[in-house]
Write a protein that holds these residues in place. Structure first.
Motif, mmCIF file in Angstrom:
data_model
loop_
_atom_site.group_PDB
_atom_site.id
_atom_site.type_symbol
_atom_site.label_atom_id
_atom_site.label_comp_id
_atom_site.label_asym_id
_atom_site.label_seq_id
_atom_site.Cartn_x
_atom_site.Cartn_y
_atom_site.Cartn_z
ATOM 1 N N THR A 21 26.513 -52.898 17.378
ATOM 2 C CA THR A 21 27.254 -52.276 16.295
ATOM 3 C C THR A 21 28.339 -53.255 15.880
ATOM 4 O O THR A 21 28.338 -54.403 16.311
ATOM 5 N N SER A 22 29.256 -52.836 15.024
ATOM 6 C CA SER A 22 30.064 -53.847 14.350
ATOM 7 C C SER A 22 31.534 -53.512 14.260
ATOM 8 O O SER A 22 31.912 -52.363 14.020
ATOM 9 N N ALA A 23 32.331 -54.556 14.401
ATOM 10 C CA ALA A 23 33.775 -54.429 14.199
ATOM 11 C C ALA A 23 34.110 -54.446 12.713
ATOM 12 O O ALA A 23 35.270 -54.422 12.336
ATOM 13 N N ARG A 24 33.104 -54.521 11.874
ATOM 14 C CA ARG A 24 33.322 -54.609 10.433
ATOM 15 C C ARG A 24 33.124 -53.259 9.753
ATOM 16 O O ARG A 24 33.578 -53.046 8.647
ATOM 17 N N ILE A 25 32.345 -52.370 10.387
ATOM 18 C CA ILE A 25 32.031 -51.096 9.744
ATOM 19 C C ILE A 25 33.032 -50.020 10.187
ATOM 20 O O ILE A 25 33.867 -50.252 11.049
ATOM 21 N N THR A 26 32.919 -48.845 9.581
ATOM 22 C CA THR A 26 33.941 -47.811 9.801
ATOM 23 C C THR A 26 33.804 -47.152 11.171
ATOM 24 O O THR A 26 32.806 -47.318 11.868
ATOM 25 N N ASN A 27 34.815 -46.364 11.529
ATOM 26 C CA ASN A 27 34.760 -45.566 12.752
ATOM 27 C C ASN A 27 33.571 -44.616 12.712
ATOM 28 O O ASN A 27 32.854 -44.452 13.699
ATOM 29 N N GLU A 28 33.389 -43.982 11.564
ATOM 30 C CA GLU A 28 32.320 -43.007 11.413
ATOM 31 C C GLU A 28 30.971 -43.677 11.674
ATOM 32 O O GLU A 28 30.098 -43.106 12.337
ATOM 33 N N GLU A 29 30.824 -44.906 11.148
ATOM 34 C CA GLU A 29 29.544 -45.603 11.299
ATOM 35 C C GLU A 29 29.342 -46.092 12.729
ATOM 36 O O GLU A 29 28.228 -46.088 13.242
ATOM 37 N N ASN A 30 30.433 -46.479 13.375
ATOM 38 C CA ASN A 30 30.328 -46.859 14.782
ATOM 39 C C ASN A 30 29.974 -45.655 15.645
ATOM 40 O O ASN A 30 29.198 -45.760 16.587
ATOM 41 N N SER B 51 39.703 -55.470 4.858
ATOM 42 C CA SER B 51 38.552 -55.612 5.751
ATOM 43 C C SER B 51 38.542 -56.942 6.485
ATOM 44 O O SER B 51 37.529 -57.318 7.049
#
Lengths: 540, 377
Positions: free
Chosen positions: B346-355, B253
């Motif tokens: 949104t975030s470059a840290r969370i998953t594709n699904e969450e984005n 991560s």
């Protein structure tokens, strides 16, 4: 990424990480590779050491990877367009360019050629500070490669001319026919684990997933059908760097921030704080009570990567699995679940059994992800575009042709950085990371060993400047710009070059971004983190 | 003319490509030849003599890791001669230092005073910290070798514990050189090398300095490469037994390289991280953050309950209350000021699904395109 999209029609790393090992010549610029992408840097170092690849490093700091280089060029901060143009000038003058590629696969070569006319080695030296002979040698070396790979990072993009810089690198690669081949390409190295995925998944104000424009009728129709809604907003939204000023002016009333810490990462922090404090309502969803979360009205606890299922897309467009290893602390929830629960409460039902169900939905509306399933990436990830379930993925982009047909040469002239040194602020400041910490340090600063190795902020300065300003190694100093100041210790380093200093931006207590300039690239909206003018004084 | 070249191993013929070693041909065909100093992808050193095989016509046994296969070569991998030689090699290695596992009678009387002192300093009088997870011990077990045949070589160098991540226990080092290969040929950090000569040989960092004062950047490649207990993660030493951990493969991560990791989990806590060998893009390599920077996961500072600002202070609350409040406020603001008065980061840290969900939330629920993340920052 806007620069690459304009040149090729796609804004991602054109080749794979393994591919770098196939190159005869590797050109690294604006990337402190060994500290920020350590494992990727091993591919470069092995190519040089074991396979005889030639390495050119162009960077204002004499970073570690420069020690492996056959040629190290030191440009003045913010003079990238000029040195790249200088290289191309030599390559054309000496007839070293790939005529077949230029003729068959590109447009607008002749107008670019005109612009390049004035970038003689002598003129380039005047602007960039790189000796003319080094420009000539580097041009010959890069043009001499059968497979030349360009790697770059934020040192290229975080400028007011960031988009121009990227376009210039794209020009250089096309000029030498280094696209659509193994070991070639123009390769932006992504600094965060899923920055590629966040872009791919529509985490941008102008596009849905897979870069489908929000103002394109077909795309709108498709999303409206898939999501069962009408009246999707056709107006391109605000970039993060535009949201803050709008918050300041009162046009933006609420922000829902997921896993971001703009209170350390944004430029000109004092101003950013003022902007955020004017919001009517701010929600922060994070794993820690970050500097930003402390300002929120509501804080929602989420799970970290080790507590969730899903996928990340890495810098080489490879979609890889993320798996749950441990249970989350207390009541922390998956980010997607929290967002879905808010959406549902606002009257739009969002319910999924698991992350795989979400992935299957996003694959349906995203052509480049259309053929990827959890089953297929169980063992090894796939590179998008992967449009169908029998498609093997695409490790190398632009083979035979660009998504937009022919590649665009851009005619670009050098523009100096937004802020120049003067009598009052005589030193240039550039910012970045160190190997032991990551971004705003929220994660790495929880490991004692990493803090022991890199305990706090420092000001990296050359031996020459230390003498000039009558300072000593380890002395506490105040560094100030037109926007703010910080206190930190002097660290004399051979990486620094006279006239410019470096400060890592990880540390909230001495936040380098109190000094940085929020001047933006007009296209990408990226701030000029990499250049501003500062002065340095003894801390009383 | 172009007839396929064949090597004969244990009576069966196998094709090979020019330059392939006997070991590589054997491994490709699932024939087991034990190795110790061999590190995949690096130059063979042939130092440990464990991988020796018998080749018809050769006067001596040959190191399979360093011998290229040849046409009509006849190879035996477990002949009596090979086994005898291999046992001797293992016996010598066991006597080279503190290898006090069950394979060696570990009575205190066998130990030199110096070794006992070293042990006391580190509470390791009993057993090696990698007991049960040691390639030398595995070999001793497989070939039923005890360590009593030769007297123990006295350890000359004290343990190094002065860095936060890696313990270097020279008393358990067998000088196989895998760490040197890992550092110089795989990571190309060039921080460690063979120092001194003959019986005084030692793995040294930059002229025999502690790692923290050398070019070492604590990627831990050497630890992952070490086949014995000489290089061990400081935090796992005497705390983690590998068979009590569950290994979960995932993606790192930190930066965008997307290294494939194995998280070693014990009692619902990550206790160690290793790189997944043979998997793209990192083939087992990691950096200091990926390998050692996992403590944030179980940090007591993690948020566990929603917080709501009341009377100017953030106070713990229940999920229902927090989610209702967020939904209501966003709805009210949208109603009063329009959808574009709301922004989503949104975030470059969370998953594709969450984005994807964040993108859907902004566009389909709020009906704004004001969504971005920190790619620019």
């Amino acid at each position: 990424m806007a620069g690459l999209a304009a040149a090729f029609g796609s804004g991602a790393m054109t080749n794979t990480i393994a591919d770098i090992g196939e190159a005869d010549v590797i050109l690294i610029t604006g990337s402190n590779t060994t500290e920020n992408h350590p494992v990727l840097s091993t591919v470069v170092k092995r190519a040089v050491k074991n396979k005889g690849a030639k390495l050119i490093v162009v960077d204002p700091r004499k970073i570690k990877i420069a020690g492996f280089a056959h040629q190290y060029l030191r440009p003045n901060l913010g003079s990238d367009v000029a040195w790249i143009n200088g290289l191309m000038h030599v390559i054309i003058k000496e007839d070293l360019y790939d005529k077949a590629f230029v003729e068959e696969r590109t447009v607008d070569f002749s107008s670019m050629k005109e612009i390049l006319e004035k970038y003689t080695p002598k003129y380039t030296e005047e602007v960039t500070g790189i000796p003319a002979q080094q420009i000539i040698d580097a041009a010959r070396m890069y043009a001499g490669a059968e497979r030349g790979s360009i790697l770059y990072c934020m040192g290229i993009t975080q400028h007011t001319t960031g988009t121009d810089n990227v376009k210039s690198l794209a020009n250089l690669a096309m000029l030498c026919g280094n696209l659509g081949i193994r070991g070639g390409g123009v390769n932006p190295l992504r600094g965060q684990n899923n920055v590629q995925g966040a872009c791919d998944m529509g985490g941008l104000p102008n596009v849905f997933t897979g870069y489908q424009p929000v103002n394109n009728e077909d795309a709108i129709k498709k999303m409206e059908t898939a999501w069962g809604v009408t009246d999707l907003n056709k107006k391109v939204g605000l970039k993060v760097t535009e949201m803050l000023p709008k918050a300041h002016d009162g046009e933006l009333k609420a922000l829902y921030i997921i896993g971001e810490n703009p209170m350390v990462s944004d430029p000109d922090l004092n101003h950013a704080e003022d902007c955020l404090s004017r919001l009517e309502f701010m929600v922060v969803q994070d794993i820690f009570l970050t500097e930003t979360a402390k300002m929120a009205d509501v804080v929602l606890p989420s799970r970290c990567f080790a507590e969730k299922e899903g996928t990340f897309s890495n810098t080489e467009r490879r979609v890889q699995r993320v798996r749950k290893a441990v249970n989350p602390p207390g009541g922390a929830k998956d980010d997607w679940k929290i967002t879905c629960e808010i959406g549902t409460r606002m009257g739009y039902a969002m319910a999924y059994t698991d992350s795989e169900a979400i992935f299957n939905e996003l694959a349906k509306v995203t052509p480049s992800y259309g053929g990827i399933t959890y089953d297929r990436i169980e063992e090894e990830g796939l590179h998008w575009p992967c449009p169908t379930t029998d498609h093997p993925g695409t490790p190398v982009l632009h083979i035979g042709k660009f998504p937009i047909g022919r590649g665009n040469f851009h005619s670009i002239d050098y523009i100096p950085p937004a802020e120049q040194v003067d009598d009052e602020y005589p030193l240039y400041l550039t910012t970045g990371r160190v190997i032991y910490h990551y971004h705003t340090g929220t994660m790495t600063m929880k490991t004692d060993g990493l803090n022991e190795q890199a305990p706090g902020c420092f000001v990296e300065i050359s031996a020459g400047d230390v003498a000039k300003y009558n300072l000593y190694d380890g002395e506490a100093v105040i560094v100030s710009s037109r926007r703010g100041l910080l206190k930190a210790e002097i660290k004399v380093s051979s990486k620094a070059v006279d006239g410019s200093i470096f400060i890592p931006f990880h540390f909230a207590r001495a936040a380098a971004n109190k000094l940085t300039n929020a001047a933006l690239d007009p296209v990408s909206g990226i701030p000029e983190y990499k250049v501003c003018a500062v002065k340095i004084e003894k801390a009383a | 003319m172009d007839k396929q070249q064949l090597v004969v191993i244990n009576g069966n013929e196998y094709p090979f490509s020019p330059g392939e070693t006997i070991l590589e041909v054997a491994r490709r065909n699932s024939i087991e030849i034990p190795t110790l100093c061999h590190l995949k992808g690096t130059t063979p050193t042939g130092a440990c003599r464990v991988c020796v095989v018998e080749v018809e016509g050769a006067r001596t046994l040959l190191a399979s890791c360093a011998t290229p296969a040849a046409n009509n070569m006849i190879v035996k991998t477990e002949s009596p001669r090979v086994v005898t030689s291999r046992k001797l090699a293992i016996e010598l290695l066991l006597s080279s230092g503190n290898h006090n596992c069950a394979a060696r009678a570990s009575e205190g009387k066998d130990w030199t005073e110096f070794q006992l002192n070293v042990g006391k300093d580190d509470d390791s009088e009993e057993l090696c910290p990698v007991w049960g997870n040691c390639e030398l011990q595995n070999l001793a077990y497989k070939y039923q070798v005890k360590g009593e045949k030769f007297p123990i070589t006295e350890t000359k160098y004290p343990m190094e514990t002065v860095n936060p991540f890696i313990v270097r226990d020279f008393s358990r080092c067998i000088l196989c050189g895998r760490c040197v290969q890992a550092c110089n040929e795989v990571q190309v950090n060039n921080a460690i090398s063979f120092g001194n000569r003959g019986a005084a040989t030692k793995i040294v960092a930059s002229g025999d300095r502690p790692l923290k004062d050398s070019d070492c950047v604590f990627c831990g490649e050497c630890v992952q490469a070490c086949p014995v207990g000489a290089l061990v993660e400081k935090d796992t030493r005497y705390r983690v037994r590998h068979w009590e951990t569950e290994k979960v493969r995932t993606t790192c991560s930190y930066c965008g390289v997307g290294c494939q990791l194995e998280l070693h989990v014990q009692d619902d806590k990550i206790v160690k991280v290793t790189g997944v060998e043979d998997a793209k893009p990192n083939y087992g390599s990691l950096c200091v953050k990926g390998r050692f920077g996992f403590n944030f996961v179980s940090s007591p500072e993690r948020l566990t309950k929603p917080l709501i600002r009341k009377n100017g202070e953030l106070q713990e609350s229940e999920w229902e209350e927090a989610l209702d409040l967020v939904a209501k406020n966003l709805k009210d603001i949208k109603m009063e000021h329009g959808a574009d008065s709301i922004g989503v980061l949104t975030s470059a840290r969370i998953t594709n699904e969450e984005n994807y969900i964040a993108n859907k939330f902004a566009r389909a629920v709020i009906k704004t395109n004001n969504i971005d993340h920190c790619a620019r920052l």
